[in-house]
Write a protein that holds these residues in place. Structure first.
Motif, PDB file in Angstrom:
ATOM      1  N   TYR A  56       0.833  -1.202   0.000  1.00 42.24           N
ATOM      2  CA  TYR A  56       0.000   0.000   0.000  1.00 42.24           C
ATOM      3  C   TYR A  56       0.872   1.259   0.000  1.00 42.24           C
ATOM      4  O   TYR A  56       0.629   2.193  -0.761  1.00 42.24           O
ATOM      5  N   PHE A  57       1.864   1.269   0.880  1.00 38.28           N
ATOM      6  CA  PHE A  57       2.767   2.424   0.943  1.00 38.28           C
ATOM      7  C   PHE A  57       3.550   2.567  -0.351  1.00 38.28           C
ATOM      8  O   PHE A  57       3.752   3.679  -0.841  1.00 38.28           O
ATOM      9  N   TYR A  58       3.999   1.455  -0.901  1.00 40.37           N
ATOM     10  CA  TYR A  58       4.766   1.495  -2.151  1.00 40.37           C
ATOM     11  C   TYR A  58       3.909   2.061  -3.283  1.00 40.37           C
ATOM     12  O   TYR A  58       4.372   2.876  -4.078  1.00 40.37           O
ATOM     13  N   ARG A  59       2.665   1.640  -3.351  1.00 42.28           N
ATOM     14  CA  ARG A  59       1.752   2.160  -4.374  1.00 42.28           C
ATOM     15  C   ARG A  59       1.573   3.676  -4.210  1.00 42.28           C
ATOM     16  O   ARG A  59       1.657   4.426  -5.172  1.00 42.28           O
ATOM     17  N   ASP A  60       1.346   4.109  -2.973  1.00 41.81           N
ATOM     18  CA  ASP A  60       1.207   5.547  -2.726  1.00 41.81           C
ATOM     19  C   ASP A  60       2.490   6.289  -3.092  1.00 41.81           C
ATOM     20  O   ASP A  60       2.450   7.382  -3.660  1.00 41.81           O
ATOM     21  N   TRP A  61       3.623   5.691  -2.774  1.00 40.04           N
ATOM     22  CA  TRP A  61       4.925   6.293  -3.059  1.00 40.04           C
ATOM     23  C   TRP A  61       5.129   6.464  -4.561  1.00 40.04           C
ATOM     24  O   TRP A  61       5.577   7.492  -5.033  1.00 40.04           O
ATOM     25  N   THR A  62       4.788   5.438  -5.320  1.00 40.30           N
ATOM     26  CA  THR A  62       5.013   5.502  -6.770  1.00 40.30           C
ATOM     27  C   THR A  62       4.032   6.456  -7.455  1.00 40.30           C
ATOM     28  O   THR A  62       4.280   6.867  -8.586  1.00 40.30           O
ATOM     29  N   ASP A  63       2.941   6.798  -6.781  1.00 43.62           N
ATOM     30  CA  ASP A  63       2.000   7.783  -7.323  1.00 43.62           C
ATOM     31  C   ASP A  63       2.508   9.216  -7.165  1.00 43.62           C
ATOM     32  O   ASP A  63       1.978  10.136  -7.786  1.00 43.62           O
ATOM     33  N   LEU A  64       3.520   9.410  -6.345  1.00 47.10           N
ATOM     34  CA  LEU A  64       4.072  10.750  -6.107  1.00 47.10           C
ATOM     35  C   LEU A  64       5.045  11.142  -7.215  1.00 47.10           C
ATOM     36  O   LEU A  64       5.655  10.279  -7.846  1.00 47.10           O
ATOM     37  N   THR A  65       5.213  12.445  -7.399  1.00 46.29           N
ATOM     38  CA  THR A  65       6.220  12.930  -8.341  1.00 46.29           C
ATOM     39  C   THR A  65       7.601  12.781  -7.702  1.00 46.29           C
ATOM     40  O   THR A  65       7.719  12.607  -6.486  1.00 46.29           O
ATOM     41  N   ASN A  66       8.643  12.878  -8.512  1.00 44.38           N
ATOM     42  CA  ASN A  66      10.008  12.800  -7.972  1.00 44.38           C
ATOM     43  C   ASN A  66      10.264  13.909  -6.961  1.00 44.38           C
ATOM     44  O   ASN A  66      10.896  13.671  -5.927  1.00 44.38           O
ATOM     45  N   LEU A  67       9.783  15.124  -7.241  1.00 45.80           N
ATOM     46  CA  LEU A  67       9.963  16.229  -6.293  1.00 45.80           C
ATOM     47  C   LEU A  67       9.269  15.933  -4.971  1.00 45.80           C
ATOM     48  O   LEU A  67       9.815  16.206  -3.899  1.00 45.80           O
ATOM     49  N   GLN A  68       8.064  15.373  -5.043  1.00 46.38           N
ATOM     50  CA  GLN A  68       7.342  15.042  -3.816  1.00 46.38           C
ATOM     51  C   GLN A  68       8.081  13.974  -3.020  1.00 46.38           C
ATOM     52  O   GLN A  68       8.155  14.040  -1.792  1.00 46.38           O
ATOM     53  N   ARG A  69       8.663  13.000  -3.706  1.00 51.67           N
ATOM     54  CA  ARG A  69       9.424  11.956  -3.017  1.00 51.67           C
ATOM     55  C   ARG A  69      10.653  12.537  -2.321  1.00 51.67           C
ATOM     56  O   ARG A  69      10.930  12.206  -1.161  1.00 51.67           O
ATOM     57  N   VAL A  70      11.389  13.367  -3.035  1.00 48.96           N
ATOM     58  CA  VAL A  70      12.585  13.990  -2.446  1.00 48.96           C
ATOM     59  C   VAL A  70      12.184  14.816  -1.226  1.00 48.96           C
ATOM     60  O   VAL A  70      12.814  14.735  -0.166  1.00 48.96           O
ATOM     61  N   PHE A  71      11.132  15.596  -1.377  1.00 48.92           N
ATOM     62  CA  PHE A  71      10.666  16.437  -0.282  1.00 48.92           C
ATOM     63  C   PHE A  71      10.264  15.581   0.916  1.00 48.92           C
ATOM     64  O   PHE A  71      10.678  15.852   2.048  1.00 48.92           O
ATOM     65  N   LEU A  72       9.459  14.533   0.692  1.00 57.67           N
ATOM     66  CA  LEU A  72       9.006  13.683   1.797  1.00 57.67           C
ATOM     67  C   LEU A  72      10.150  12.948   2.479  1.00 57.67           C
ATOM     68  O   LEU A  72      10.149  12.791   3.699  1.00 57.67           O
ATOM     69  N   LYS A  73      11.123  12.463   1.698  1.00 58.82           N
ATOM     70  CA  LYS A  73      12.289  11.808   2.304  1.00 58.82           C
ATOM     71  C   LYS A  73      12.974  12.764   3.281  1.00 58.82           C
ATOM     72  O   LYS A  73      13.337  12.375   4.379  1.00 58.82           O
TER      73      LYS A  73
END
Length: 131
Positions: free
Chosen positions: A27-44
């Motif tokens: 579930y988390f992986y699916r939500d993660w892959t739905d994010l943009t690269n910028l959103q992923r970098v920001f969330l990390k």
């Protein structure tokens, strides 16, 4: 199962957290892959360093994002319910998702194919059969 008189130690808490992260991985992986690269970098970066001082040079340099990217990404994630404001600090809304981000970011797990969770696989099969 813990009896009322028993104390829960760090090992039990860590084991429970690992079980939750494993159970919710797909579930988390699916939500993660739905994010943009910028959103992923920001969330990390928010998961790792907190979201209190987003516009400091340390956060900007550490994340590699510009102040404009930080502002736009923050607003989009708040609108999507992934991020929230708590006492003038941005935080990942789901504390388990935050822990998943930290765990899999540190272990390099984002580069690998997600673990198969039997419950998720069964749910997916049922959903596909209904279509």
């Amino acid at each position: 199962v813990v009896q009322k008189s028993e104390r829960i130690g760090k090992a039990e808490v860590e084991a429970s957290m690992n079980q939750i992260l494993t159970d919710q991985h797909n579930y988390f992986y699916r939500d993660w892959t739905d994010l943009t690269n910028l959103q992923r970098v920001f969330l990390k970066n928010v998961a790792e360093w907190g979201g209190k001082e987003l516009y400091t040079m340390d956060f900007i340099h550490g994340s590699g994002l510009t102040a404009g990217q930080i502002q736009a990404t923050r607003e989009a994630l708040i609108e999507d319910g992934i991020l929230e404001e708590k006492e003038s600090e941005s935080a990942v809304s789901d504390p388990f998702f935050r822990q998943w981000i930290l765990h899999y970011h540190r272990s390099g797990g984002f580069e690998s194919y997600p673990l198969e969770n039997p419950a998720m696989k069964a749910e997916s099969r049922v959903t596909n059969e209904k279509r």
